[in-house]
Design a protein around this motif. Structure first.
Motif, PDB file in Angstrom:
ATOM      1  N   ASN A   8       1.045  -0.790   0.156  1.00  0.00           N
ATOM      2  CA  ASN A   8       0.036   0.097   0.160  1.00  0.00           C
ATOM      3  C   ASN A   8       1.025   1.586  -0.173  1.00  0.00           C
ATOM      4  O   ASN A   8       0.555   1.901  -0.450  1.00  0.00           O
ATOM      5  N   GLU A   9       2.084   1.165   0.612  1.00  0.00           N
ATOM      6  CA  GLU A   9       2.932   2.827   1.280  1.00  0.00           C
ATOM      7  C   GLU A   9       3.765   2.638  -0.439  1.00  0.00           C
ATOM      8  O   GLU A   9       4.841   3.600   0.155  1.00  0.00           O
ATOM      9  N   HIS A  10       3.927   1.688  -1.274  1.00  0.00           N
ATOM     10  CA  HIS A  10       4.649   2.301  -2.379  1.00  0.00           C
ATOM     11  C   HIS A  10       4.238   2.127  -4.167  1.00  0.00           C
ATOM     12  O   HIS A  10       3.092   0.699  -3.862  1.00  0.00           O
ATOM     13  N   GLU A  11       4.693   2.757  -4.654  1.00  0.00           N
ATOM     14  CA  GLU A  11       3.451   3.399  -6.545  1.00  0.00           C
ATOM     15  C   GLU A  11       3.995   2.170  -6.651  1.00  0.00           C
ATOM     16  O   GLU A  11       3.454   2.129  -7.690  1.00  0.00           O
ATOM     17  N   THR A  12       5.234   1.724  -6.859  1.00  0.00           N
ATOM     18  CA  THR A  12       5.866   0.650  -7.765  1.00  0.00           C
ATOM     19  C   THR A  12       6.696  -0.544  -7.605  1.00  0.00           C
ATOM     20  O   THR A  12       6.833  -0.748  -6.131  1.00  0.00           O
ATOM     21  N   PHE A  13       5.868  -1.871  -8.361  1.00  0.00           N
ATOM     22  CA  PHE A  13       5.847  -2.821  -7.624  1.00  0.00           C
ATOM     23  C   PHE A  13       6.535  -3.891  -9.261  1.00  0.00           C
ATOM     24  O   PHE A  13       6.439  -4.123  -9.703  1.00  0.00           O
ATOM     25  N   LEU A  14       8.093  -4.702  -8.577  1.00  0.00           N
ATOM     26  CA  LEU A  14       8.334  -4.769  -9.075  1.00  0.00           C
ATOM     27  C   LEU A  14       8.460  -6.240  -8.867  1.00  0.00           C
ATOM     28  O   LEU A  14       8.567  -6.941  -7.891  1.00  0.00           O
ATOM     29  N   PHE A  15       8.072  -7.530  -9.946  1.00  0.00           N
ATOM     30  CA  PHE A  15       8.038  -8.840  -9.909  1.00  0.00           C
ATOM     31  C   PHE A  15       9.383  -9.210 -10.332  1.00  0.00           C
ATOM     32  O   PHE A  15       9.062  -9.163 -11.195  1.00  0.00           O
ATOM     33  N   MET A  16       9.850 -10.015  -9.645  1.00  0.00           N
ATOM     34  CA  MET A  16      11.117 -10.055 -10.199  1.00  0.00           C
ATOM     35  C   MET A  16      10.697 -11.981 -10.699  1.00  0.00           C
ATOM     36  O   MET A  16      10.675 -12.796 -10.563  1.00  0.00           O
ATOM     37  N   LEU A  17      10.085 -11.850 -12.129  1.00  0.00           N
ATOM     38  CA  LEU A  17      10.119 -12.834 -12.636  1.00  0.00           C
ATOM     39  C   LEU A  17      10.871 -13.840 -13.197  1.00  0.00           C
ATOM     40  O   LEU A  17      11.821 -14.151 -13.820  1.00  0.00           O
ATOM     41  N   SER A  18      10.850 -15.650 -13.521  1.00  0.00           N
ATOM     42  CA  SER A  18      10.820 -16.044 -13.014  1.00  0.00           C
ATOM     43  C   SER A  18      10.477 -18.013 -12.687  1.00  0.00           C
ATOM     44  O   SER A  18       9.493 -17.907 -12.711  1.00  0.00           O
ATOM     45  N   SER A  19      10.981 -18.942 -13.374  1.00  0.00           N
ATOM     46  CA  SER A  19       9.907 -19.920 -12.962  1.00  0.00           C
ATOM     47  C   SER A  19       9.837 -20.690 -11.714  1.00  0.00           C
ATOM     48  O   SER A  19       8.434 -20.927 -11.512  1.00  0.00           O
ATOM     49  N   ASN A  20      10.276 -19.948 -10.324  1.00  0.00           N
ATOM     50  CA  ASN A  20      10.317 -20.126  -9.259  1.00  0.00           C
ATOM     51  C   ASN A  20       8.682 -19.501  -8.795  1.00  0.00           C
ATOM     52  O   ASN A  20       8.539 -19.674  -7.905  1.00  0.00           O
ATOM     53  N   SER A  21       9.325 -18.163  -9.083  1.00  0.00           N
ATOM     54  CA  SER A  21       8.190 -16.770  -8.757  1.00  0.00           C
ATOM     55  C   SER A  21       6.350 -17.207  -9.562  1.00  0.00           C
ATOM     56  O   SER A  21       5.632 -16.970  -8.476  1.00  0.00           O
ATOM     57  N   MET A  22       6.910 -18.304 -10.603  1.00  0.00           N
ATOM     58  CA  MET A  22       5.936 -17.734 -11.145  1.00  0.00           C
ATOM     59  C   MET A  22       4.943 -19.406 -10.851  1.00  0.00           C
ATOM     60  O   MET A  22       3.723 -19.085 -10.865  1.00  0.00           O
ATOM     61  N   VAL A  23       5.168 -20.034  -9.707  1.00  0.00           N
ATOM     62  CA  VAL A  23       4.463 -21.266  -9.180  1.00  0.00           C
ATOM     63  C   VAL A  23       4.351 -20.489  -7.437  1.00  0.00           C
ATOM     64  O   VAL A  23       4.614 -21.540  -6.586  1.00  0.00           O
TER      65      VAL A  23
END
Length: 313
Positions: free
Chosen positions: A61-76
Motif C-alpha cells: 500500500n505504501e509503495h507506488e511501483t511493484f517489481l515482480f521478479m519473474l522466474s520459473s520459481n516466482s510463477m509458481v
C-alpha cells in the motif's frame, strides 16, 4: 526483522521467490546504489502468519511501483503470486522483471499478459528500467543525471534531445555534425523523432552530405511508426518523384495516414489533390471532405475554400 516502512512512500516494492534470493538481492543493491532509491523486499523469507500478512499489505500500500521478479520459481510461488495479485488490484505500477530466461505459464499469461515487462539481462531494457526509475523518483534521493551522461549511456530519448540541442544551438554551440551523430544513435535504436530529424538533415545537407536515399530511408522508418510529419514528407516525395520513383498510390497512402491522424496540413494537401486531380482522379466530394476536416481545426485555407462555395463545415 523486516525493513522499516514510513520514509519509503511511493518508492519500490520487490516481490520474488525465496529461491531466487541471491539474484534479487543483487538487483535491489544495484538500484539502491546507482539510483539512491531504497527498495523494500522481505529479507527474511517469513511467508506465513498474520503479522507477515499485515506487513506485506502495509508495504504494498505504501509503495507506488511493484517489481515482480519473474522466474520459473516466482510463477509458481503461492506468496509471490498473492503479492502480485494484490498489487494489481490496488492499481500499483506493476512491472514484470525477467531475471532469467523463462516462458510464462498459461495461467500466469492469462492473468498478467498486459503488465509491462523487461528483461533485466538485456542491456537496453535494463537501462530503460533504470532510466524510468530515475525519472519517476528524481524527487527523492536519486541524483539526476545530465542529458549528456544519459545519452552517452545509450538512452535514446536523451540522445535525441542532445541532438536537438546541437541542431538548434540551445545550451550548446550549434553543431550540425554533432546533431547528426546523436540523432543517428537514437534513430538506430528505433527512436521515431530522431529518425525524422535525421531524414531532414539528409534532406537539407545539415551536418551530412545531401543524400536522397538516406532521407527517404529515415523518413520511411519514422512514418511506419506513425510520425505525422514524416508521413507528409514521404507522401510529398512520392507525389513529385524527387529522390524516389514517382508513385501516386504511395503518395496518397502516406498523406492519408497523416490526415487520418488529424493533421490539418495533410488534410489540406489531400483537398488540393482531389480538387486538382493530382495523384488521384478529380473528386470534389473528396476534396470537400478533407477541407471540412481541416476547417474544423481552424485552417484558414480550408475555411476560405468552403466559404467560396457556400459549404458548411
Amino acid at each position: 526483522m523486516h525493513a522499516k516502512l514510513g520514509a519509503m512512500e511511493k518508492e519500490i516494492f520487490i516481490s520474488y521467490s525465496r529461491k531466487d534470493f541471491d539474484k534479487v538481492k543483487a538487483i535491489k543493491d544495484e538500484i539502491d546504489r546507482e539510483l539512491g532509491i531504497k527498495c523494500w523486499m522481505d529479507l527474511d523469507g517469513i511467508e506465513s502468519g498474520e503479522q507477515f500478512k499485515k506487513v506485506i499489505i502495509k508495504a504494498i500500500n505504501e509503495h507506488e511501483t511493484f517489481l515482480f521478479m519473474l522466474s520459473s520459481n516466482s510463477m509458481v510461488s503461492q506468496y509471490a503470486l498473492k503479492e502480485l495479485g494484490f498489487a494489481a488490484e490496488k492499481r500499483k505500477r506493476v512491472i514484470l522483471v525477467f531475471i532469467e530466461p523463462c516462458q510464462m505459464t498459461d495461467d500466469f499469461l492469462f492473468e498478467y499478459k498486459d503488465c509491462d515487462n523487461i528483461d533485466w539481462n538485456n542491456a537496453l531494457q535494463h537501462h530503460k528500467l533504470m532510466t524510468n526509475l530515475r525519472r519517476w523518483y528524481k524527487g527523492t534521493r536519486a541524483k539526476e543525471k545530465t542529458i549528456q551522461e544519459l545519452a552517452e549511456e545509450g538512452e535514446p530519448e536523451s540522445q535525441y534531445k542532445l541532438g536537438k540541442m546541437y541542431y538548434s544551438g540551445e545550451g550548446v554551440p550549434k553543431d550540425y555534425a554533432k546533431a547528426v551523430k546523436w540523432y543517428r544513435k537514437a534513430a538506430e535504436q528505433g527512436y521515431m523523432e530522431a529518425q525524422y530529424e535525421l531524414g531532414t538533415c539528409y534532406r537539407f545537407g545539415y551536418g551530412v552530405q545531401h543524400d536522397y536515399s538516406q532521407e527517404i530511408y529515415w523518413y520511411r522508418r519514422a512514418a511506419e511508426q506513425g510520425h505525422i510529419h514524416a508521413q507528409i514528407e514521404l507522401g510529398g516525395e512520392y507525389a513529385v518523384g524527387i529522390g524516389i520513383k514517382q508513385d501516386d498510390v504511395q503518395a496518397i497512402y502516406w498523406l492519408t495516414k497523416a490526415a487520418e491522424q488529424g493533421s490539418a496540413h495533410a488534410q489540406v494537401i489531400l483537398g488540393n489533390f482531389y480538387e486538382a486531380g493530382i495523384c488521384v482522379k478529380q473528386d470534389y466530394t473528396q476534396a470537400a471532405y478533407w477541407y471540412k476536416k481541416a476547417a474544423k481545426q481552424g485552417d484558414e485555407e480550408a475555411i476560405e475554400w468552403l466559404k467560396a462555395r457556400n459549404i458548411d463545415y
